[in-house]
Design a protein around this motif. Structure first.
Motif, PDB file in Angstrom:
ATOM      1  N   PHE A 233       0.868  -1.411   0.057  1.00  0.00           N
ATOM      2  CA  PHE A 233      -0.036  -0.048  -0.035  1.00  0.00           C
ATOM      3  C   PHE A 233       0.802   1.248  -0.112  1.00  0.00           C
ATOM      4  CE2 PHE A 233      -4.000   1.972   2.169  1.00  0.00           C
ATOM      5  CZ  PHE A 233      -4.357   2.522   1.014  1.00  0.00           C
ATOM      6  N   ALA A 234       1.883   1.235   0.891  1.00  0.00           N
ATOM      7  CA  ALA A 234       2.795   2.505   0.721  1.00  0.00           C
ATOM      8  C   ALA A 234       3.466   2.564  -0.503  1.00  0.00           C
ATOM      9  CB  ALA A 234       3.974   2.167   2.134  1.00  0.00           C
ATOM     10  N   ALA A 235       3.872   1.653  -1.294  1.00  0.00           N
ATOM     11  CA  ALA A 235       4.497   1.587  -2.479  1.00  0.00           C
ATOM     12  C   ALA A 235       3.575   2.261  -3.585  1.00  0.00           C
ATOM     13  CB  ALA A 235       4.997   0.352  -3.055  1.00  0.00           C
ATOM     14  N   ASN A 236       2.349   1.702  -3.387  1.00  0.00           N
ATOM     15  CA  ASN A 236       1.084   2.231  -4.270  1.00  0.00           C
ATOM     16  C   ASN A 236       1.001   3.827  -4.080  1.00  0.00           C
ATOM     17  OD1 ASN A 236      -0.816  -0.487  -3.794  1.00  0.00           O
ATOM     18  ND2 ASN A 236       0.622  -0.297  -5.307  1.00  0.00           N
ATOM     19  N   ILE A 237       0.868   4.341  -2.914  1.00  0.00           N
ATOM     20  CA  ILE A 237       0.766   5.736  -2.582  1.00  0.00           C
ATOM     21  C   ILE A 237       1.908   6.479  -2.944  1.00  0.00           C
ATOM     22  CG2 ILE A 237       0.544   7.424  -0.766  1.00  0.00           C
ATOM     23  CD1 ILE A 237      -0.960   5.207   0.920  1.00  0.00           C
ATOM     24  N   GLU A 238       3.026   5.893  -2.770  1.00  0.00           N
ATOM     25  CA  GLU A 238       4.292   6.667  -3.272  1.00  0.00           C
ATOM     26  C   GLU A 238       4.392   6.800  -4.886  1.00  0.00           C
ATOM     27  OE1 GLU A 238       7.193   9.138  -3.437  1.00  0.00           O
ATOM     28  OE2 GLU A 238       6.537   8.654  -1.649  1.00  0.00           O
ATOM     29  N   GLU A 239       3.694   5.676  -5.397  1.00  0.00           N
ATOM     30  CA  GLU A 239       3.712   5.939  -6.892  1.00  0.00           C
ATOM     31  C   GLU A 239       2.736   6.989  -7.456  1.00  0.00           C
ATOM     32  OE1 GLU A 239       2.681   2.930 -10.787  1.00  0.00           O
ATOM     33  OE2 GLU A 239       2.015   2.197  -8.802  1.00  0.00           O
ATOM     34  N   GLN A 240       1.688   7.009  -6.720  1.00  0.00           N
ATOM     35  CA  GLN A 240       0.590   8.108  -6.869  1.00  0.00           C
ATOM     36  C   GLN A 240       1.066   9.602  -6.617  1.00  0.00           C
ATOM     37  OE1 GLN A 240      -2.612   7.264  -4.231  1.00  0.00           O
ATOM     38  NE2 GLN A 240      -3.889   6.391  -5.968  1.00  0.00           N
ATOM     39  N   ARG A 241       1.865   9.755  -5.515  1.00  0.00           N
ATOM     40  CA  ARG A 241       2.617  11.008  -5.172  1.00  0.00           C
ATOM     41  C   ARG A 241       3.733  11.330  -6.275  1.00  0.00           C
ATOM     42  NH1 ARG A 241       3.007   9.504   0.639  1.00  0.00           N
ATOM     43  NH2 ARG A 241       1.511  10.578   1.831  1.00  0.00           N
ATOM     44  N   ALA A 242       4.505  10.420  -6.549  1.00  0.00           N
ATOM     45  CA  ALA A 242       5.318  10.753  -7.728  1.00  0.00           C
ATOM     46  C   ALA A 242       4.558  11.241  -8.910  1.00  0.00           C
ATOM     47  CB  ALA A 242       6.344   9.378  -7.812  1.00  0.00           C
ATOM     48  N   ALA A 243       3.791  10.411  -9.517  1.00  0.00           N
ATOM     49  CA  ALA A 243       2.938  10.744 -10.593  1.00  0.00           C
ATOM     50  C   ALA A 243       2.507  12.252 -10.601  1.00  0.00           C
ATOM     51  CB  ALA A 243       1.870   9.787 -10.917  1.00  0.00           C
ATOM     52  N   VAL A 244       1.760  12.506  -9.358  1.00  0.00           N
ATOM     53  CA  VAL A 244       1.143  14.027  -9.308  1.00  0.00           C
ATOM     54  C   VAL A 244       2.111  15.094  -9.129  1.00  0.00           C
ATOM     55  CG1 VAL A 244      -0.087  15.634  -7.774  1.00  0.00           C
ATOM     56  CG2 VAL A 244      -0.846  13.028  -8.092  1.00  0.00           C
ATOM     57  N   ALA A 245       3.369  14.682  -8.474  1.00  0.00           N
ATOM     58  CA  ALA A 245       4.529  15.532  -8.453  1.00  0.00           C
ATOM     59  C   ALA A 245       5.001  15.788  -9.920  1.00  0.00           C
ATOM     60  CB  ALA A 245       5.477  15.113  -7.695  1.00  0.00           C
ATOM     61  N   ALA A 246       5.162  14.925 -10.913  1.00  0.00           N
ATOM     62  CA  ALA A 246       5.416  14.968 -12.279  1.00  0.00           C
ATOM     63  C   ALA A 246       4.707  15.912 -12.945  1.00  0.00           C
ATOM     64  CB  ALA A 246       5.827  13.661 -12.875  1.00  0.00           C
ATOM     65  N   THR A 247       3.415  15.794 -12.775  1.00  0.00           N
ATOM     66  CA  THR A 247       2.376  16.411 -13.452  1.00  0.00           C
ATOM     67  C   THR A 247       2.191  17.902 -13.084  1.00  0.00           C
ATOM     68  OG1 THR A 247       1.083  14.625 -13.877  1.00  0.00           O
ATOM     69  CG2 THR A 247       0.257  16.709 -13.875  1.00  0.00           C
ATOM     70  N   VAL A 248       2.550  18.099 -11.740  1.00  0.00           N
ATOM     71  CA  VAL A 248       2.450  19.457 -11.004  1.00  0.00           C
ATOM     72  C   VAL A 248       3.756  20.272 -11.921  1.00  0.00           C
ATOM     73  CG1 VAL A 248       2.855  20.759  -9.107  1.00  0.00           C
ATOM     74  CG2 VAL A 248       1.283  18.884  -8.960  1.00  0.00           C
ATOM     75  N   LYS A 249       4.563  19.906 -11.708  1.00  0.00           N
ATOM     76  CA  LYS A 249       5.947  20.359 -12.284  1.00  0.00           C
ATOM     77  C   LYS A 249       5.697  20.717 -13.855  1.00  0.00           C
ATOM     78  CE  LYS A 249      10.896  19.933 -12.697  1.00  0.00           C
ATOM     79  NZ  LYS A 249      12.175  18.888 -12.528  1.00  0.00           N
ATOM     80  N   ALA A 250       5.288  19.624 -14.523  1.00  0.00           N
ATOM     81  CA  ALA A 250       5.079  19.755 -16.023  1.00  0.00           C
ATOM     82  C   ALA A 250       4.281  21.235 -16.475  1.00  0.00           C
ATOM     83  CB  ALA A 250       4.675  18.451 -16.705  1.00  0.00           C
ATOM     84  N   ILE A 251       3.069  20.886 -15.829  1.00  0.00           N
ATOM     85  CA  ILE A 251       1.968  22.048 -15.949  1.00  0.00           C
ATOM     86  C   ILE A 251       2.164  23.264 -15.232  1.00  0.00           C
ATOM     87  CG2 ILE A 251       0.353  20.197 -16.805  1.00  0.00           C
ATOM     88  CD1 ILE A 251      -1.475  20.646 -14.251  1.00  0.00           C
TER      89      ILE A 251
END
Length: 325
Positions: free
Chosen positions: A301-319
């Protein structure tokens, strides 16, 4: 002899300290000793509430103690989270979608809590999410829709569930260089109706939200956002297998503890969740909410959540997304 006596005394003190400071595995196995509470950040009838109640019923039988649901809706889940963190109780947990708190640090400049204080205990289920078009739409897959939207910048409108779903769709439009406007819905349940009637061109939401119009054959699903296909929407391919990894999104629900939750207790609870789901009765009832069983332990579950955070962080930076407050 004096040195030996001092060493023996010191060892006794250290052993006493360790025993008092860290609950043993045996103590965790004897848990619970009283009523267990799941705080849910939604009202009765929401998918998370239904999932929490289904697991609570089975776990109560297994644990020999009542498991009660405490609904604390509103405030972007802050009400539930702060109520949970305000307790000092190893019998109280949060049951919620991880996406709710994953996006908090990115959409709010100030938070009433520290995200590090929320610790995954057990993954319970996945919400099925999908990309939907009107039944009358000429596009039959993500590629056709993407090409049409790219050829008509600013002419397509979307309806999106707030939070992680938005960031996933924004990642897709950024990657594909699309200009798709977003209609701000106070009640996202209205979006599939607007889609069916041609007022907007695409909706990305949970199957539970899309289901009424989809079952009425007024809209069609062109992609599942989850990593794998599901029998709940037979024949609908995933976005990833269609070549659009930016649209991949897992809607994870599970149990959240605090930093003081012992490792042994987290593993026990996760194992009990797995046993509770073993006979298939929860899965059958969850299907009506557009969700599938996906039980996992604290590390998964922790790995899933970290994957979500990383994806959101990448989008935040990109846009170049900026927080609201």
């Amino acid at each position: 002899m004096i040195a030996v006596r001092i060493s023996a005394a010191l060892l006794a003190v250290l052993l006493t300290f360790v025993a008092a400071g860290a609950p043993s595995k045996a103590q965790s196995q004897n848990w619970p000793t009283r009523t267990v509470k799941f705080i849910v950040p939604f009202g009765p009838g929401a998918a998370a509430d239904i999932g929490a109640r289904l697991f609570a019923e089975k776990l109560s039988q297994r644990w020999g103690q009542p498991v009660v649901i405490d609904n604390r809706p509103g405030g972007d889940s802050f009400i539930a989270i702060t109520a949970f963190l305000g307790t000092d109780d190893d019998h109280t947990f949060l049951y919620m979608p991880s996406g709710n708190f994953t996006v908090h640090p990115f959409v709010h400049s100030k938070l009433p809590y520290d995200p590090k204080d929320l610790v995954p205990v057990a993954r319970a289920s996945n919400t099925i999410l999908a990309l939907a078009l009107a039944k009358s739409s000429p596009y039959t897959n993500v590629r056709e829709f993407t090409e049409a939207a790219r050829a008509a910048p600013g002419q397509f409108n979307s309806g999106l569930v707030a939070g992680l779903t938005e960031f996933t769709f924004w990642a897709y439009t950024h990657a594909e260089k699309l200009n798709i406007s977003q209609v701000p819905y106070r009640d996202i349940n209205q979006a599939p109706t607007d889609l069916a009637e041609g007022r907007i061109q695409v909706v990305m939401a949970s199957l539970a939200i899309l289901q009424p119009q989809w079952k009425a054959d007024r809209i069609k699903l062109i992609a599942v956002n989850n990593k794998e296909r599901t029998d709940l929407v037979p024949g609908v391919p995933t976005a990833r297998e269609q070549g659009y990894p930016s649209l991949v999104f897992e809607g994870l629900h599970g149990l959240i503890g605090r930093t003081t939750t012992p490792r042994a207790l987290k593993e026990k609870i996760a194992a009990d969740f797995k046993e509770a789901a073993a006979d298939g009765s929860i899965a059958a009832r969850l299907a009506a909410t557009g969700s599938v069983i996906n039980v996992g332990g604290p590390d998964e579950f922790a790995a899933n959540i970290e994957e979500q955070r990383a994806a959101v962080a990448a989008t935040v930076k990109a846009i170049d997304f900026k927080p609201k407050n």
